[in-house]
Design a protein around this motif. Structure first.
Motif, PDB file in Angstrom:
ATOM      1  N   GLN A 117       0.868  -1.160   0.000  1.00 44.22           N
ATOM      2  CA  GLN A 117       0.000   0.000   0.000  1.00 44.22           C
ATOM      3  C   GLN A 117       0.912   1.219   0.000  1.00 44.22           C
ATOM      4  N   VAL A 118       0.769   2.076  -1.012  1.00 46.34           N
ATOM      5  CA  VAL A 118       1.683   3.195  -1.217  1.00 46.34           C
ATOM      6  C   VAL A 118       0.895   4.494  -1.320  1.00 46.34           C
ATOM      7  N   VAL A 119       1.343   5.513  -0.599  1.00 45.63           N
ATOM      8  CA  VAL A 119       0.764   6.846  -0.690  1.00 45.63           C
ATOM      9  C   VAL A 119       1.880   7.797  -1.113  1.00 45.63           C
ATOM     10  N   VAL A 120       1.666   8.474  -2.251  1.00 41.58           N
ATOM     11  CA  VAL A 120       2.638   9.435  -2.760  1.00 41.58           C
ATOM     12  C   VAL A 120       2.053  10.835  -2.605  1.00 41.58           C
ATOM     13  N   ASN A 121       2.649  11.622  -1.733  1.00 40.76           N
ATOM     14  CA  ASN A 121       2.234  13.004  -1.533  1.00 40.76           C
ATOM     15  C   ASN A 121       3.156  13.891  -2.363  1.00 40.76           C
ATOM     16  N   HIS A 122       2.650  14.324  -3.520  1.00 42.05           N
ATOM     17  CA  HIS A 122       3.482  15.120  -4.428  1.00 42.05           C
ATOM     18  C   HIS A 122       3.681  16.542  -3.915  1.00 42.05           C
ATOM     19  N   ILE A 123       2.853  16.971  -2.980  1.00 43.87           N
ATOM     20  CA  ILE A 123       2.991  18.316  -2.425  1.00 43.87           C
ATOM     21  C   ILE A 123       4.090  18.330  -1.369  1.00 43.87           C
ATOM     22  N   ALA A 124       4.022  17.389  -0.427  1.00 42.69           N
ATOM     23  CA  ALA A 124       5.047  17.290   0.624  1.00 42.69           C
ATOM     24  C   ALA A 124       6.261  16.508   0.163  1.00 42.69           C
ATOM     25  N   ARG A 125       6.166  15.864  -1.025  1.00 42.04           N
ATOM     26  CA  ARG A 125       7.245  15.059  -1.601  1.00 42.04           C
ATOM     27  C   ARG A 125       7.657  13.938  -0.641  1.00 42.04           C
ATOM     28  N   ILE A 126       6.652  13.159  -0.275  1.00 46.66           N
ATOM     29  CA  ILE A 126       6.837  12.027   0.625  1.00 46.66           C
ATOM     30  C   ILE A 126       6.230  10.779  -0.010  1.00 46.66           C
ATOM     31  N   VAL A 127       6.898   9.637   0.131  1.00 46.10           N
ATOM     32  CA  VAL A 127       6.369   8.352  -0.324  1.00 46.10           C
ATOM     33  C   VAL A 127       6.248   7.448   0.897  1.00 46.10           C
ATOM     34  N   LEU A 128       5.021   7.080   1.241  1.00 46.39           N
ATOM     35  CA  LEU A 128       4.754   6.199   2.376  1.00 46.39           C
ATOM     36  C   LEU A 128       4.482   4.797   1.846  1.00 46.39           C
ATOM     37  N   ILE A 129       5.266   3.810   2.283  1.00 50.87           N
ATOM     38  CA  ILE A 129       5.158   2.442   1.785  1.00 50.87           C
ATOM     39  C   ILE A 129       4.812   1.509   2.935  1.00 50.87           C
ATOM     40  N   SER A 130       3.715   0.775   2.780  1.00 45.83           N
ATOM     41  CA  SER A 130       3.352  -0.275   3.734  1.00 45.83           C
ATOM     42  C   SER A 130       3.536  -1.617   3.043  1.00 45.83           C
ATOM     43  N   ASN A 131       4.370  -2.469   3.618  1.00 45.91           N
ATOM     44  CA  ASN A 131       4.665  -3.775   3.039  1.00 45.91           C
ATOM     45  C   ASN A 131       3.642  -4.780   3.545  1.00 45.91           C
ATOM     46  N   LEU A 132       2.672  -5.111   2.713  1.00 51.25           N
ATOM     47  CA  LEU A 132       1.627  -6.038   3.118  1.00 51.25           C
ATOM     48  C   LEU A 132       2.122  -7.479   3.135  1.00 51.25           C
ATOM     49  N   LYS A 133       3.207  -7.754   2.404  1.00 51.99           N
ATOM     50  CA  LYS A 133       3.744  -9.115   2.383  1.00 51.99           C
ATOM     51  C   LYS A 133       4.296  -9.501   3.742  1.00 51.99           C
ATOM     52  N   ASP A 134       4.808  -8.522   4.474  1.00 52.83           N
ATOM     53  CA  ASP A 134       5.385  -8.792   5.784  1.00 52.83           C
ATOM     54  C   ASP A 134       4.345  -8.694   6.891  1.00 52.83           C
ATOM     55  N   ALA A 135       3.168  -8.179   6.556  1.00 52.10           N
ATOM     56  CA  ALA A 135       2.109  -8.106   7.562  1.00 52.10           C
ATOM     57  C   ALA A 135       1.564  -9.509   7.793  1.00 52.10           C
ATOM     58  N   SER A 136       0.997  -9.725   8.955  1.00 48.62           N
ATOM     59  CA  SER A 136       0.499 -11.063   9.254  1.00 48.62           C
ATOM     60  C   SER A 136      -0.813 -10.984  10.009  1.00 48.62           C
ATOM     61  N   GLY A 137      -1.554 -12.073   9.940  1.00 52.74           N
ATOM     62  CA  GLY A 137      -2.764 -12.200  10.737  1.00 52.74           C
ATOM     63  C   GLY A 137      -3.811 -11.146  10.451  1.00 52.74           C
ATOM     64  N   LYS A 138      -4.371 -10.627  11.519  1.00 54.45           N
ATOM     65  CA  LYS A 138      -5.494  -9.708  11.418  1.00 54.45           C
ATOM     66  C   LYS A 138      -5.101  -8.400  10.751  1.00 54.45           C
ATOM     67  N   ASP A 139      -3.858  -7.916  11.010  1.00 54.48           N
ATOM     68  CA  ASP A 139      -3.422  -6.659  10.423  1.00 54.48           C
ATOM     69  C   ASP A 139      -3.447  -6.733   8.898  1.00 54.48           C
ATOM     70  N   LYS A 140      -2.933  -7.824   8.335  1.00 52.74           N
ATOM     71  CA  LYS A 140      -2.901  -7.972   6.886  1.00 52.74           C
ATOM     72  C   LYS A 140      -4.317  -8.065   6.325  1.00 52.74           C
ATOM     73  N   GLU A 141      -5.171  -8.808   7.021  1.00 52.17           N
ATOM     74  CA  GLU A 141      -6.545  -8.964   6.552  1.00 52.17           C
ATOM     75  C   GLU A 141      -7.267  -7.624   6.525  1.00 52.17           C
TER      76      GLU A 141
END
Length: 249
Positions: free
Chosen positions: A91-115
Motif C-alpha cells: 500500500q503506497v501513498v505518494v504526496n506530491h505536495i510534501a514530496r513524501i512516499v509512504l510504503i506499507s509492506n503487506l507481504k510482511d504483515a500477518s494475521g489480522k493486520d494484513k486482513e
C-alpha cells in the motif's frame, strides 16, 4: 485549492461520487446506506469533478478532477496531489505536495493486520460512515437533514451542520432514476481563494463517470515506477522520485 485544510479536502474527494443511487424512501440516511453498498463491486473506474465557486457561482476559483480505480484487491486514487496505490503486496501513498512516499509492506504483515489492510476497499467506506452519523436527527437538532421536495428534475436534500468548516450541504437526485446529479457544500466562513483574497464560497461536486464494465488501466496499480526492493530487502526510490522522502512501515 488554496486556504482549505488538506485533510478535509481529501475526505471530500471520495464523498458522494456515485452516479447511481437506488433509493427506497426519502430518508437521507437510507440514501447514504444504499450508496455505500453500490461500491461493493470488484471493478470500477470513477471520475469526479470538484469546483470551488463564489457563493453565487459567478466565479470559478479552482477545479480538480478526482480519479479512483479498483480491480479486485488492486486500488488506485489520484486526488489533490496525492496518489494512493494498493495491491496484494503493498500500500503506497505518494504526496506530491510534501514530496513524501509512504510504503506499507503487506507481504510482511500477518494475521489480522494484513486482513484488515487488504479488505480496506477505499476511503469511501469511512466517509459514508461519517455521513451516516451526520444525517441523523430532525430540524433543530445537530447536523439535521431535511427533504426539501422536488426542484426542477431533482429531489433536493439539505444538511445543516452545527459546526465545522461547512454550514450546510445540498444534494440533488434525479427525480426518476435517483441518480446523484450534484452535491454542493457551503463554507461557513470566507476562505482564501487567492493571494490575499478571501471570499464566501461553495464546493460543487459532480460525478462525471462511473464505469463498471470493460477493463481498467492495470498500469495504474504498478509500483515499479516509484520504488524497487534491493537485495538487502531495503526499499529504494526510483530516479523519478529521488527528491522524495521514503517512509517505510
Amino acid at each position: 485549492m488554496k486556504g482549505i485544510t488538506m485533510s478535509r479536502v481529501l475526505l471530500l474527494s471520495f464523498l458522494f461520487c456515485s452516479t447511481v443511487f437506488q433509493v427506497f424512501s426519502q430518508d437521507l440516511k437510507e440514501v447514504f446506506m444504499k450508496s455505500a453498498e453500490f461500491y461493493n463491486k470488484e471493478q470500477y473506474e470513477l471520475n469526479v469533478q470538484h469546483s470551488l465557486y463564489s457563493i453565487d457561482e459567478g466565479k470559478l476559483y479552482d477545479q480538480q478532477n478526482i480519479v479512483v480505480l479498483r480491480d479486485g484487491r488492486n486500488y488506485y486514487a489520484n486526488s489533490y496531489g496525492i496518489e494512493k496505490i494498493r495491491t496484494s503486496d503493498y500500500q503506497v501513498v505518494v504526496n506530491h505536495i510534501a514530496r513524501i512516499v509512504l510504503i506499507s509492506n503487506l507481504k510482511d504483515a500477518s494475521g489480522k493486520d494484513k486482513e484488515q489492510q487488504q479488505d480496506f476497499q477505499s476511503d469511501i467506506w469511512q466517509v459514508f460512515s461519517m455521513m451516516l452519523e451526520s444525517t441523523s436527527g430532525t430540524p433543530g437538532d445537530q447536523n439535521a437533514s431535511q427533504y426539501l421536495g422536488v426542484k426542477g428534475n431533482n429531489h433536493l436534500y439539505h444538511i445543516s451542520f452545527s459546526g465545522g468548516a461547512y454550514e450546510g450541504a445540498d444534494f440533488y437526485f434525479d427525480k426518476s432514476t435517483w441518480m446523484l446529479q450534484k452535491s454542493v457544500y457551503f463554507f461557513r466562513d470566507k476562505v482564501k481563494v487567492g493571494p490575499g483574497v478571501w471570499d464566501k464560497a461553495k464546493l460543487v461536486i459532480l460525478p462525471t463517470k462511473f464505469k463498471t464494465d470493460g477493463s481498467v488501466d492495470k498500469k495504474k496499480f504498478s509500483t515499479d515506477a516509484i520504488f524497487r526492493v534491493g537485495n538487502d530487502g531495503k526499499f529504494v526510490l526510483t530516479d523519478s522520485y529521488s527528491g522524495y522522502t521514503p517512509i517505510v512501515e
